[in-house]
Design an enzyme around this catalytic site. Sequence first.
Site, PDB file in Angstrom:
ATOM      1  N   ARG A 165       0.732  -1.129  -0.199  1.00  0.00           N
ATOM      2  CA  ARG A 165      -0.071  -0.022   0.166  1.00  0.00           C
ATOM      3  C   ARG A 165       0.786   1.045  -0.126  1.00  0.00           C
ATOM      4  O   ARG A 165       0.653   2.279   0.801  1.00  0.00           O
ATOM      5  CB  ARG A 165      -0.952  -0.055   1.117  1.00  0.00           C
ATOM      6  N   SER A 239     -10.493   0.777   4.254  1.00  0.00           N
ATOM      7  CA  SER A 239      -9.502   0.540   5.564  1.00  0.00           C
ATOM      8  C   SER A 239      -8.887   1.872   5.840  1.00  0.00           C
ATOM      9  O   SER A 239      -8.585   2.653   5.068  1.00  0.00           O
ATOM     10  CB  SER A 239      -8.590  -0.217   5.416  1.00  0.00           C
ATOM     11  N   GLU A 335      -4.002   4.909   6.482  1.00  0.00           N
ATOM     12  CA  GLU A 335      -3.786   4.698   4.989  1.00  0.00           C
ATOM     13  C   GLU A 335      -4.412   5.690   4.399  1.00  0.00           C
ATOM     14  O   GLU A 335      -4.074   6.195   3.147  1.00  0.00           O
ATOM     15  CB  GLU A 335      -4.351   3.162   4.532  1.00  0.00           C
TER      16      GLU A 335
HETATM   17  P1  FAD Z   1      -8.706   9.886  -3.989  1.00  0.00           P
HETATM   18  O1  FAD Z   1      -9.485   9.183  -3.001  1.00  0.00           O
HETATM   19  O2  FAD Z   1      -9.386  10.868  -4.995  1.00  0.00           O
HETATM   20  O3  FAD Z   1      -7.282  10.206  -3.886  1.00  0.00           O
HETATM   21  C1  FAD Z   1      -6.391   9.422  -3.017  1.00  0.00           C
HETATM   22  C2  FAD Z   1      -5.037  10.183  -2.918  1.00  0.00           C
HETATM   23  O4  FAD Z   1      -4.418  10.213  -4.194  1.00  0.00           O
HETATM   24  C3  FAD Z   1      -4.913  11.536  -2.550  1.00  0.00           C
HETATM   25  O5  FAD Z   1      -3.906  12.062  -1.954  1.00  0.00           O
HETATM   26  C4  FAD Z   1      -4.959  12.141  -3.960  1.00  0.00           C
HETATM   27  O6  FAD Z   1      -4.644  13.687  -3.994  1.00  0.00           O
HETATM   28  C5  FAD Z   1      -4.094  11.472  -4.703  1.00  0.00           C
HETATM   29  N1  FAD Z   1      -4.481  11.214  -6.252  1.00  0.00           N
HETATM   30  C6  FAD Z   1      -5.877  11.160  -6.662  1.00  0.00           C
HETATM   31  N2  FAD Z   1      -5.790  10.893  -8.002  1.00  0.00           N
HETATM   32  C7  FAD Z   1      -4.551  11.139  -8.492  1.00  0.00           C
HETATM   33  C8  FAD Z   1      -3.853  11.294  -9.576  1.00  0.00           C
HETATM   34  N3  FAD Z   1      -4.559  11.163 -10.815  1.00  0.00           N
HETATM   35  N4  FAD Z   1      -2.545  11.727  -9.766  1.00  0.00           N
HETATM   36  C9  FAD Z   1      -2.007  12.057  -8.561  1.00  0.00           C
HETATM   37  N5  FAD Z   1      -2.562  12.019  -7.399  1.00  0.00           N
HETATM   38  C10 FAD Z   1      -3.693  11.272  -7.268  1.00  0.00           C
HETATM   39  N6  FAD Z   1      -7.864   0.331  -1.595  1.00  0.00           N
HETATM   40  C11 FAD Z   1      -7.017  -0.702  -1.914  1.00  0.00           C
HETATM   41  O7  FAD Z   1      -5.967  -0.608  -2.172  1.00  0.00           O
HETATM   42  N7  FAD Z   1      -7.830  -2.018  -1.884  1.00  0.00           N
HETATM   43  C12 FAD Z   1      -9.154  -2.034  -1.691  1.00  0.00           C
HETATM   44  O8  FAD Z   1      -9.341  -3.384  -1.873  1.00  0.00           O
HETATM   45  C13 FAD Z   1      -9.557  -0.956  -1.417  1.00  0.00           C
HETATM   46  N8  FAD Z   1     -11.091  -1.157  -0.933  1.00  0.00           N
HETATM   47  C14 FAD Z   1     -11.871   0.231  -0.766  1.00  0.00           C
HETATM   48  C15 FAD Z   1     -13.280  -0.190  -0.395  1.00  0.00           C
HETATM   49  C16 FAD Z   1     -14.020   0.848  -0.003  1.00  0.00           C
HETATM   50  C17 FAD Z   1     -15.441   0.496   0.189  1.00  0.00           C
HETATM   51  C18 FAD Z   1     -13.654   2.137  -0.259  1.00  0.00           C
HETATM   52  C19 FAD Z   1     -14.396   3.192   0.080  1.00  0.00           C
HETATM   53  C20 FAD Z   1     -12.073   2.370  -0.462  1.00  0.00           C
HETATM   54  C21 FAD Z   1     -11.406   1.164  -0.756  1.00  0.00           C
HETATM   55  N9  FAD Z   1      -9.828   1.479  -1.172  1.00  0.00           N
HETATM   56  C22 FAD Z   1      -9.256   0.386  -1.365  1.00  0.00           C
HETATM   57  C23 FAD Z   1      -9.250   2.636  -1.002  1.00  0.00           C
HETATM   58  C24 FAD Z   1      -9.198   3.506  -2.354  1.00  0.00           C
HETATM   59  O9  FAD Z   1     -10.516   2.757  -2.998  1.00  0.00           O
HETATM   60  C25 FAD Z   1      -8.242   3.280  -3.078  1.00  0.00           C
HETATM   61  O10 FAD Z   1      -7.083   3.873  -2.453  1.00  0.00           O
HETATM   62  C26 FAD Z   1      -8.126   3.901  -4.487  1.00  0.00           C
HETATM   63  O11 FAD Z   1      -7.112   4.018  -5.270  1.00  0.00           O
HETATM   64  C27 FAD Z   1      -8.505   5.388  -4.409  1.00  0.00           C
HETATM   65  O12 FAD Z   1      -8.824   6.019  -5.659  1.00  0.00           O
HETATM   66  P2  FAD Z   1      -9.383   7.613  -5.684  1.00  0.00           P
HETATM   67  O13 FAD Z   1      -9.539   7.916  -7.207  1.00  0.00           O
HETATM   68  O14 FAD Z   1     -10.724   7.557  -5.080  1.00  0.00           O
HETATM   69  O15 FAD Z   1      -8.623   8.517  -5.075  1.00  0.00           O
HETATM   70  P1  NAP Z   2      -9.797  -9.924   5.560  1.00  0.00           P
HETATM   71  O1  NAP Z   2     -10.113 -11.084   4.460  1.00  0.00           O
HETATM   72  O2  NAP Z   2     -10.774  -9.946   6.917  1.00  0.00           O
HETATM   73  O3  NAP Z   2      -8.389  -9.956   6.136  1.00  0.00           O
HETATM   74  C1  NAP Z   2      -7.939  -9.250   7.248  1.00  0.00           C
HETATM   75  C2  NAP Z   2      -6.437  -8.877   6.742  1.00  0.00           C
HETATM   76  O4  NAP Z   2      -5.810  -9.894   6.910  1.00  0.00           O
HETATM   77  C3  NAP Z   2      -6.282  -8.294   5.446  1.00  0.00           C
HETATM   78  O5  NAP Z   2      -6.202  -6.850   5.478  1.00  0.00           O
HETATM   79  C4  NAP Z   2      -5.388  -9.179   4.830  1.00  0.00           C
HETATM   80  O6  NAP Z   2      -4.358  -8.219   4.571  1.00  0.00           O
HETATM   81  C5  NAP Z   2      -5.001 -10.068   5.713  1.00  0.00           C
HETATM   82  N1  NAP Z   2      -4.846 -11.309   5.346  1.00  0.00           N
HETATM   83  C6  NAP Z   2      -5.875 -12.168   5.362  1.00  0.00           C
HETATM   84  N2  NAP Z   2      -5.634 -13.330   4.593  1.00  0.00           N
HETATM   85  C7  NAP Z   2      -4.645 -13.247   4.238  1.00  0.00           C
HETATM   86  C8  NAP Z   2      -3.812 -13.868   3.244  1.00  0.00           C
HETATM   87  N3  NAP Z   2      -4.275 -15.279   3.110  1.00  0.00           N
HETATM   88  N4  NAP Z   2      -2.628 -13.817   2.808  1.00  0.00           N
HETATM   89  C9  NAP Z   2      -2.099 -12.244   3.256  1.00  0.00           C
HETATM   90  N5  NAP Z   2      -2.961 -11.662   4.054  1.00  0.00           N
HETATM   91  C10 NAP Z   2      -3.904 -12.001   4.523  1.00  0.00           C
HETATM   92  O7  NAP Z   2      -9.734  -8.701   5.131  1.00  0.00           O
HETATM   93  P2  NAP Z   2     -11.099  -7.630   4.583  1.00  0.00           P
HETATM   94  O8  NAP Z   2     -11.136  -6.367   5.269  1.00  0.00           O
HETATM   95  O9  NAP Z   2     -12.289  -8.497   4.289  1.00  0.00           O
HETATM   96  O10 NAP Z   2     -10.504  -7.128   3.115  1.00  0.00           O
HETATM   97  C11 NAP Z   2     -10.361  -8.244   2.051  1.00  0.00           C
HETATM   98  C12 NAP Z   2      -9.244  -7.606   1.057  1.00  0.00           C
HETATM   99  O11 NAP Z   2      -9.836  -6.351   0.702  1.00  0.00           O
HETATM  100  C13 NAP Z   2      -7.871  -7.449   1.494  1.00  0.00           C
HETATM  101  O12 NAP Z   2      -6.709  -7.714   0.908  1.00  0.00           O
HETATM  102  C14 NAP Z   2      -7.995  -5.671   1.852  1.00  0.00           C
HETATM  103  O13 NAP Z   2      -6.595  -5.363   1.755  1.00  0.00           O
HETATM  104  C15 NAP Z   2      -8.870  -5.488   0.846  1.00  0.00           C
HETATM  105  N6  NAP Z   2      -9.553  -4.165   1.117  1.00  0.00           N
HETATM  106  C16 NAP Z   2      -8.854  -3.051   1.300  1.00  0.00           C
HETATM  107  C17 NAP Z   2      -9.492  -1.887   1.673  1.00  0.00           C
HETATM  108  C18 NAP Z   2      -8.704  -0.557   1.632  1.00  0.00           C
HETATM  109  O14 NAP Z   2      -9.192   0.586   1.737  1.00  0.00           O
HETATM  110  N7  NAP Z   2      -7.408  -0.714   1.509  1.00  0.00           N
HETATM  111  C19 NAP Z   2     -10.675  -1.936   1.950  1.00  0.00           C
HETATM  112  C20 NAP Z   2     -11.738  -3.029   1.843  1.00  0.00           C
HETATM  113  C21 NAP Z   2     -10.722  -4.203   1.670  1.00  0.00           C
HETATM  114  P3  NAP Z   2      -4.173  -7.402   3.021  1.00  0.00           P
HETATM  115  O15 NAP Z   2      -4.650  -5.877   3.264  1.00  0.00           O
HETATM  116  O16 NAP Z   2      -2.647  -7.201   2.868  1.00  0.00           O
HETATM  117  O17 NAP Z   2      -4.676  -8.427   2.064  1.00  0.00           O
END
Ligand code: FAD
Ligand code: NAP
Length: 339
Positions: A165, A239, A335
């Site tokens: 991340r 998250s 994050e």
């Molecule tokens: P924004 O929220 O608009 O911006 C995020 C940051 O990036 C800000 O600092 C902004 O200035 C910068 N930015 C945005 N666009 C650009 C650009 N074009 N150039 C330069 N900087 C930029 N993330 C995960 O990694 N895995 C997941 O599974 C995941 N699940 C999610 C589930 C939910 C329900 C939600 C709400 C979020 C989740 N996220 C997850 C977080 C998020 O969706 C990601 O980080 C996504 O990439 C953010 O994109 P955005 O366009 O909305 O960025």
């Molecule tokens: P989950 O499956 O309940 O697991 C909890 C955490 O444990 C996750 O964050 C995941 O890390 C880690 N994990 C679980 N199983 C794993 C495996 N087999 N190997 C390595 N790491 C493991 O998580 P969840 O909240 O339902 O989310 C599912 C996936 O969606 C995850 O990958 C999570 O990162 C992603 N997600 C991200 C966001 C966001 O905003 N970043 C929001 C929702 C969901 P990892 O996060 O490294 O996978």
Amino acid sequence: MAEILENVSLRNLNTFGIESKARYFSRPKTRDELISLLRQRHPAGLQKRVLGGGSNILITGDVDALVIRYDDASMNVVRETDEHVWLRVGGGHNWHELVVRCIETGLAGIENLSLIPGNVGAAPIQNIGAYGVELAEVFDSLEAVDLGSGEVHSYRSDECAFGYRDSIFKNREKGRYLITDVVFRLNRKPDFRLDYGDIRSTLGAMGVETITIGAVSEAVCRIRRSKLPDPAKLGNAGSFFKNPVVSEEVFEKLRALYPEMPGYPSTPDMVKIPAGWLIEKSGWKGRRIGQTGSHEKQALVIVNYGQATGTEILDLSAGIVADVSSNFGITLVPEVNIW
Ligand code: FAD
Ligand code: NAP
């Protein structure tokens, strides 16, 4: 020429649903429009901020800046071989719509990243990841415009310092660029990743006999819909904190105290501990304070029950950090990007 609006509400442009006003706001549709926007005369010292889908930010007040939302959603094949297709995608393209397009055209590699909100331009910023796959695995290169000079810079994968991340754009180059284009190297032949969480069991419950990228995407969507709050109904930014990564030594000491503590191998000799578990064990899962709280199904997600301010959410997050720190000696790091 992209229009510049003043005092624009950002409420519908961030998935937390926080009310806030941008002093200036503009939506260039092409790179040329963006560059001429940046090269206009602006008030001295005016900050520029990039907004994508607003799904990874917490806005804590009015934004005294020029907020730029880049709208180029173009998509072109730039190279093909028997094994791979290189796709160049505009930074304003919706991420999940790209996943769907790839599945429809038989291009594999991002099916596990289904249903992540936001736009393509933000995806490299934190090297989006889910269900055992990260953007870095299919990333080829990007182009970005320097918000100060208006110059275009290119970055290859090995120059982005992708981590868990994390990337150079979240650290050394934070806030410097607007990412206008990303080139993905997608696979004609899938390399299925089914061992994470409930993917296999969900495919089984769906009655899938022959695994396809479409079936994997559908399974991921089902799991996500069952666990994560839909931002259209309950404001959130996914998250809130990163999962902490600690040394094996620290992990073993903690496990001696909490034998049920989950941990996953991370980089060599390091262990990733799910932040959601630490928050739940600190008594925060489902706990609500006023208009905000930790979600009842996933403690790592902080939600807005309707009228929360960014500061209230930030205060709640500080309470979580303090309790996890005093219980486990681990400092959670957001994050979410705090504006
Ligand atoms: P924004 O929220 O608009 O911006 C995020 C940051 O990036 C800000 O600092 C902004 O200035 C910068 N930015 C945005 N666009 C650009 C650009 N074009 N150039 C330069 N900087 C930029 N993330 C995960 O990694 N895995 C997941 O599974 C995941 N699940 C999610 C589930 C939910 C329900 C939600 C709400 C979020 C989740 N996220 C997850 C977080 C998020 O969706 C990601 O980080 C996504 O990439 C953010 O994109 P955005 O366009 O909305 O960025
Ligand atoms: P989950 O499956 O309940 O697991 C909890 C955490 O444990 C996750 O964050 C995941 O890390 C880690 N994990 C679980 N199983 C794993 C495996 N087999 N190997 C390595 N790491 C493991 O998580 P969840 O909240 O339902 O989310 C599912 C996936 O969606 C995850 O990958 C999570 O990162 C992603 N997600 C991200 C966001 C966001 O905003 N970043 C929001 C929702 C969901 P990892 O996060 O490294 O996978």
